[in-house]
Enzyme design. Structure first.
Site, PDB file in Angstrom:
ATOM      1  N   TYR A 100       0.819  -1.214   0.000  1.00  0.00           N
ATOM      2  CA  TYR A 100       0.000   0.000   0.000  1.00  0.00           C
ATOM      3  C   TYR A 100       0.853   1.265   0.000  1.00  0.00           C
ATOM      4  CZ  TYR A 100      -3.416   3.515   1.163  1.00  0.00           C
ATOM      5  OH  TYR A 100      -4.198   4.644   1.124  1.00  0.00           O
ATOM      6  N   ARG A 161      -3.527  15.428   7.018  1.00  0.00           N
ATOM      7  CA  ARG A 161      -3.687  14.787   5.712  1.00  0.00           C
ATOM      8  C   ARG A 161      -3.910  15.862   4.655  1.00  0.00           C
ATOM      9  NH1 ARG A 161      -5.278  10.453   2.635  1.00  0.00           N
ATOM     10  NH2 ARG A 161      -7.122  10.708   1.313  1.00  0.00           N
ATOM     11  N   GLN A 181     -12.125   5.241   2.796  1.00  0.00           N
ATOM     12  CA  GLN A 181     -11.034   4.569   2.098  1.00  0.00           C
ATOM     13  C   GLN A 181      -9.895   4.431   3.098  1.00  0.00           C
ATOM     14  OE1 GLN A 181     -10.159   7.900  -0.766  1.00  0.00           O
ATOM     15  NE2 GLN A 181      -8.111   7.724   0.106  1.00  0.00           N
ATOM     16  N   SER A 184      -4.150   7.839   4.120  1.00  0.00           N
ATOM     17  CA  SER A 184      -2.810   8.128   4.622  1.00  0.00           C
ATOM     18  C   SER A 184      -2.797   9.478   5.317  1.00  0.00           C
ATOM     19  CB  SER A 184      -1.799   8.133   3.473  1.00  0.00           C
ATOM     20  OG  SER A 184      -1.723   6.869   2.860  1.00  0.00           O
ATOM     21  N   SER A 215       6.701   1.128   6.358  1.00  0.00           N
ATOM     22  CA  SER A 215       6.467   1.876   5.135  1.00  0.00           C
ATOM     23  C   SER A 215       7.673   1.849   4.205  1.00  0.00           C
ATOM     24  CB  SER A 215       6.125   3.331   5.474  1.00  0.00           C
ATOM     25  OG  SER A 215       5.988   4.102   4.296  1.00  0.00           O
ATOM     26  N   GLU A 222       4.028   7.960   8.630  1.00  0.00           N
ATOM     27  CA  GLU A 222       2.631   7.759   8.251  1.00  0.00           C
ATOM     28  C   GLU A 222       1.808   7.072   9.333  1.00  0.00           C
ATOM     29  OE1 GLU A 222       0.020   5.808   4.574  1.00  0.00           O
ATOM     30  OE2 GLU A 222       2.200   6.014   4.409  1.00  0.00           O
TER      31      GLU A 222
END
EC number: 2.4.2.31
Length: 308
Positions: A100, A161, A181, A184, A215, A222
């Protein structure tokens, strides 16, 4: 003549700014009922048994998924020994997070497009949702990394964000919304602003998980927020072409789906799961500070907007 020229320049500048604002689509913040929002409450072990074969089938049909998974799998094998992970956290969970966060390809975007529209019905999910295994592994990764209890167990995370291409706007303060959704965010405001300023979110999340150690880009610090976390809109303002939204977690999630792959149908209301009880549903209405709740059935809630 000079005054006329100046007025002409200012007029053109104003039109240019207006065009730029209008060129960015405006989307209302809501509970996004078409989101595929399964949290796999009570069926995670059975899904673990089925997800391996399911992943192989989906990789055979989706070349980018296969390439991304295999690359992340190799990276995981090299870096796993450096990590301290919670009990129950498996290699597949870590690989899903790495897949992702790899923004060098479009897979994260494709996954979120599927998530935002794949919950219209169970039939649509079963026939056309191409990332069933990835969705499960990523959801479980966040649950395991964050731990149970949400903000009942530890303080929520204040994160930021930035969105570059869309204006998100609430209908009014006090609305209950979900991001709908995998979203991030970063604990570093400067990092978040690099990703865009069309909409800038200030959030307090109770179910977002810190994924920096897993990540592909750890410097982004994140925190990944799941699609089903419910937020209260506590602030909204506009600064030129920028929308600024403040969201505060209810310490609550809600889902229309549960264990859909194993036969669970879409439910009429968004069923809430109380923090601290991840394997059971609340039988009480959410105590929404500024909104209304309509009790549908034991454990089922329809969250509606605030106001008369």
């Amino acid at each position: 003549m000079i005054l006329e020229d100046l007025l002409m320049v200012l007029s053109c500048l104003a039109l240019h700014i207006l065009w730029k604002v209008q060129a960015v689509p405006i989307l209302p913040l809501s509970l996004v009922p078409d989101t595929f929002d399964d949290a796999y409450v009570g069926c995670s072990e059975e899904m673990e048994e089925k997800a391996g074969l399911l992943l192989k089938e989906e990789m055979a049909r989706h070349a980018l998924l296969r390439e991304s998974w295999e690359a992340a799998q190799e990276a995981w094998a090299h870096g796993r020994h450096k990590l301290t992970l919670p009990p129950g956290f498996k290699a597949q969970h870590g690989v899903a997070v790495m897949v992702y966060t790899n923004s060098s390809n479009t897979l994260y975007w494709e996954l979120n497009q599927a998530v935002r529209t794949g919950g219209r019905s169970r039939e649509l999910y079963m026939r056309h949702f191409p990332f069933k295994a990835l969705h499960f592994y990523l959801t479980r990764a966040l649950q395991l990394l964050r731990g149970t209890g949400g903000c009942s167990r530890e303080a929520g995370e204040v994160v930021f964000r930035g969105v570059s291409s869309l204006h998100f706007e609430p209908k009014r303060l006090g609305d209950s919304v979900r991001l709908g959704q995998f979203a991030s965010s970063s604990v570093d405001e400067r990092v978040a602003r690099r990703f865009g300023n069309a909409t800038f979110f200030n959030l307090r999340t109770c179910f977002g998980a810190p994924i920096q150690a897993l990540s592909v880009f750890p410097e982004e610090r994140e925190v990944l927020i799941p699609p089903h976390e419910v937020f209260l809109v506590t602030g909204f303002s506009q600064d030129g072409a920028q929308s600024i939204v403040t969201l505060w977690s209810y310490n609550q999630t809600c889902s229309h789906f549960n264990c859909a792959y194993l036969g669970g149908e879409k439910r009429r209301g968004c069923v809430s799961s109380r923090a601290g009880q991840p394997e059971s549903f609340s039988t009480e209405a959410l105590a929404l500070q500024s909104g209304k709740t309509l009790l549908l059935a034991p454990g089922e809630l329809q969250l509606s907007r605030a106001g008369p």
